[in-house]
Structure formats: structure tokens, C-alpha cells
Enzyme design. Structure first.
Site, short mmCIF file in Angstrom:
data_model
loop_
_atom_site.label_atom_id
_atom_site.label_comp_id
_atom_site.label_asym_id
_atom_site.label_seq_id
_atom_site.Cartn_x
_atom_site.Cartn_y
_atom_site.Cartn_z
CG ASP A 47 -1.85 1.16 1.49
OD1 ASP A 47 -2.00 1.71 0.30
OD2 ASP A 47 -2.20 1.47 2.35
CG ASP A 85 -3.82 4.94 -1.71
OD1 ASP A 85 -3.07 4.07 -1.51
OD2 ASP A 85 -4.66 5.38 -0.96
#
Length: 428
Positions: free
Chosen positions: A98, A289
Site C-alpha cells: 500500500d 495510492d
């Protein structure tokens, strides 16, 4: 580190080590079903430090090299996860890679026993690892992070972390979480156990403890470039490369931009164009992201876009319902002078009945006192000091987009930690 990267760039490709991790993607139908489950989708929130305690938790000449493989699968077309091992002997976990967070955590036995959404997860057992150790005296021992969906908490520890079969990171600090209620039912049905953050250490709940990427670079002399590359396959296999990028995945030159500041992977956006409209011109930034599926625009922009399509907001799924026959323009983000185009078909989701369509641009919320997407006060203070203005990781006067996999799968992305740059290129 800059000298290290420059020297590495002069080496032949065979002398630069990388870890190559194959990734795959959930079928579009399964992703759509999960996204449109009432209550499972909550837009992220960034908050100004002035209003509350704020925000969630290579050089162009560098080259790639083949390396080890870790099988990764994509959860919900957004969360790309793969096997990471912890301990001696190794215990295996599926973790999300992530770029929107900086902490590394996996569940504990208490989590799998007491938390309803954690029952089927793989639990870390410190008593089964000869390399486990508690954190040093005086070091931060308690872990607590707020994601957009809620809190996760537990305790910090150290152990050996293994990426692929041959890359060991010794004495790595990570969190063993016992409470995951805040992640809700989404975590229960997810195929991952934990999260391995790839953002900058300032976002970590324990910024004094080096991240997995930083420790890997310092401990393994064969990994000379502190960068990684993502290819997010669309209905096809993809790849995460650590220690460089994969030249075979790209076409043409890499476009590089300096990050606005090393917190999130936040890059300046020259302009945003939607068909013939200019939505933003030189006043926007984008948080890149991999842990987010959709695109989140500033609320006023998202609302205006949806209204122009005759959209009706459905709070159950936090998306706008539109007529399936409504023409939707392509969306262009101009970054570093080069356009990243999201075709119109990627801006619409159709449910499994085929009768309902949803616009995939949602609202990024700012400044809401009700936000659950908050970092600890000390993290906000650090960001504020770094920015010199507010807790948001962008200069005052700029609006911010959260750019998830809808955008990132259109391109090959390169994330240069040492040089604090974001790069991208056309797909080969």
C-alpha cells in the site's frame, strides 16, 4: 543515497538486483459486487490540522534486473497483496502493498479469536519464532492507526521478515494487531491478513523505526536502488518490482516529477481535463495510492461532474447513480507535461443486473470533524512542521485528488524513494 543511486545507474542491468512480484486482479464482476455492497465503501478523508487531528493513515537512468517472485492477488481491483513471511521458522501472511500508508501489521491470535472480522485470518505466533523480540526499552510499544474505515490497534515487536525466498530483513519492527473492528465487514471478506505500507516514514505510527523498504536497502547490498515499480494488470497478470523497475513493461521514456513533499506519494498536477472542460489548471495535486480502487476528487469538483451527468447520490455506496446510456467523457490528468488518460468506460461501473450504472469519481472529503481518517497528533505535527503551513501534505491553495488504481493501471509507475520522485510511462 543520491551517490549510491548514481553509481548503481552506471552498472549493467545484470548487476542491479530487484525483487519481482507477480500480481493478478479480481474479475471486474466480483470487484463491482463488493464495491456496491451497502456500507462497505467509505470515501477517504484528509483533514487540515487547523480543524482536527488530521490525515490518514531512481533516477531516470536506473535499470531493472530479474529476481525472485511472490504471488500476489488484487483485492477489489485496488488492494494488491502477496505472500510475506515473518519469523524463524517462517510464518506466511498475505499483505497489501500500500503506497497510501507506511506501517506494517499482521493479526495476532487474540484478533483471530475475539474480533468477528478476523476469525479466518492467519495469526502471527511470537512463541513459535526464535527470532521474535519485544521492542527495545524506551521504544514505542503500542500501535494504533486510523484508516478511512476505522481503527486498528495492537503492539509493536521485531522479527525477521522475508520477501520472496532469499531476501531477509532482520530485526524489522512491525505491529501485531489485536483489534480490527474499525475495518468492518470489508476486512472479513478480504483475502489479505495485513498491510505493508510503502509511503514515507513520516506517516508511520512509529517513524523512528525504519520501514521494511528502508531496512531492506540497508541490509542487502545487492539492492542498490531504493525504488519500486508497479504494473497493475487489467484483467491480466501484473507485477511489483522492488529495487528498480521493469523496462520490458514500458514504452518510451519515463516522465518524472518531484514530489510536493515526502509524506504520501503526492505529485503536482499541471491540469485536469474532462472532455472539453478544464476542471483544474495548475492548482491541483494527486496522492498516488495503490491501496485505493477509485478516484476521489475535491468535493465541489466531484459534485459538479456528477451533476453534469444527471447523477443521483446513493449514500449506501457513496457513489453517484447515472443513466447507463449517458455519454461520459474521457478524463485526462496532465502530470509533468504528459497526459494520463482514463477512458470513459473505466469511469462507469455497472451492477450485476445490468440495470444500474455508477460514476466512479467520488468525493474526497476535507476538514470534516466527523472524519475517522485521522493520524496521531504527533504525526500531524511532523507534517505541519515539514509543510510549514497546515497538516495537509500539499501547499496552501492547492486542491487534492486521491488517485487510485483506476488511474494507476493505465500506466507503468515508478516510485523513487531516494530522489523523492514519482515516475510513469506508457505501457508496452
Amino acid at each position: 543515497m543520491q551517490l549510491k543511486a548514481a553509481l548503481a545507474a552506471l552498472l549493467p542491468a545484470s548487476a542491479v538486483a530487484t525483487i519481482k512480484i507477480p500480481i493478478s486482479k479480481l474479475p471486474r464482476e466480483e470487484f463491482t459486487a463488493k464495491l456496491l455492497t451497502a456500507g462497505s465503501h467509505k470515501p477517504p478523508t484528509l483533514m487540515s490540522a487547523k480543524s482536527s487531528s488530521s490525515v490518514r493513515g531512481a533516477s531516470a537512468t536506473s535499470r531493472k534486473l530479474g529476481g525472485e517472485n511472490i504471488v500476489i492477488r488484487d483485492l477489489g481491483n485496488a488492494q494488491y497483496y502477496g505472500s510475506v513471511q515473518i519469523g524463524t521458522p517462517a510464518q506466511s501472511f498475505q499483505v497489501v502493498f500500500d503506497t497510501g500508508s507506511a506501517d506494517f501489521w499482521v493479526p495476532s491470535a487474540a484478533c483471530t479469536k475475539h474480533e468477528s472480522n478476523c476469525h479466518k485470518k492467519q495469526a502471527y505466533d511470537p512463541s513459535a519464532s526464535t527470532s521474535y523480540a519485544a521492542v527495545e526499552a524506551g521504544a514505542k510499544s503500542e500501535f494504533h492507526i486510523e484508516y478511512g474505515s476505522g481503527p486498528v490497534s495492537g503492539d509493536f515487536a521485531t522479527d525477521t521478515v522475508r520477501l520472496a525466498d532469499d531476501y531477509d530483513v532482520e530485526d524489522q519492527t512491525f505491529a501485531i494487531v489485536s483489534h480490527t473492528t474499525g475495518l468492518g465487514e470489508t476486512y472479513k471478506v478480504a483475502s489479505f491478513d495485513g498491510i505493508l505500507g510503502l509511503a514515507f516514514p513520516i506517516l508511520s505510527q512509529n517513524p523512528d523505526a525504519p520501514t521494511v523498504m528502508k531496512n531492506l536497502m540497508e541490509q542487502d547490498s545487492s539492492i542498490t536502488l531504493h525504488m519500486f515499480g508497479f504494473f497493475l494488470g487489467d484483467e491480466a497478470n501484473g507485477e511489483l518490482t522492488i529495487g528498480g523497475y521493469d523496462e520490458s513493461r514500458i514504452s518510451g521514456e519515463i516522465t518524472w516529477v518531484d514530489l510536493l513533499m515526502p509524506t504520501y506519494w503526492v505529485a503536482p498536477i499541471d491540469s485536469v481535463k474532462w472532455g472539453t472542460q478544464t476542471l483544474s489548471d495548475g492548482t491541483s495535486s494527486g496522492i498516488m495510492d495503490t491501496g485505493t480502487s477509485l478516484i476521489y476528487a475535491p468535493a465541489a469538483i466531484a459534485t459538479a461532474m456528477a451533476n453534469s451527468l444527471g447523477g443521483m447520490f446513493y449514500p449506501q455506496v457513496q457513489l453517484y447513480l447515472i443513466d447507463c446510456d449517458t455519454p461520459v467523457p474521457d478524463l485526462d490528468f496532465i502530470v509533468g507535461g504528459k497526459a494520463i488518460t482514463i477512458p470513459s468506460e473505466d469511469l462507469v461501473l455497472q451492477d450485476d443486473s445490468g440495470e444500474f450504472c455508477f460514476f466512479t469519481i467520488s468525493s474526497m472529503n476535507f476538514g470534516s470533524q466527523e472524519s475517522t481518517g485521522e493520524l496521531a497528533d504527533e504525526v500531524v505535527e511532523q507534517i505541519t512542521q515539514l509543510a510549514g503551513t497546515s497538516g495537509l501534505p500539499v501547499p496552501d491553495g492547492m486542491d487534492t485528488w486521491l488517485l487510485g488504481d483506476t488511474l494507476l493501471r493505465q500506466i507503468y509507475t515508478v516510485w523513487d524513494v531516494d530522489q523523492e520522485k514519482f515516475g510513469f510511462a506508457d505501457l508496452a
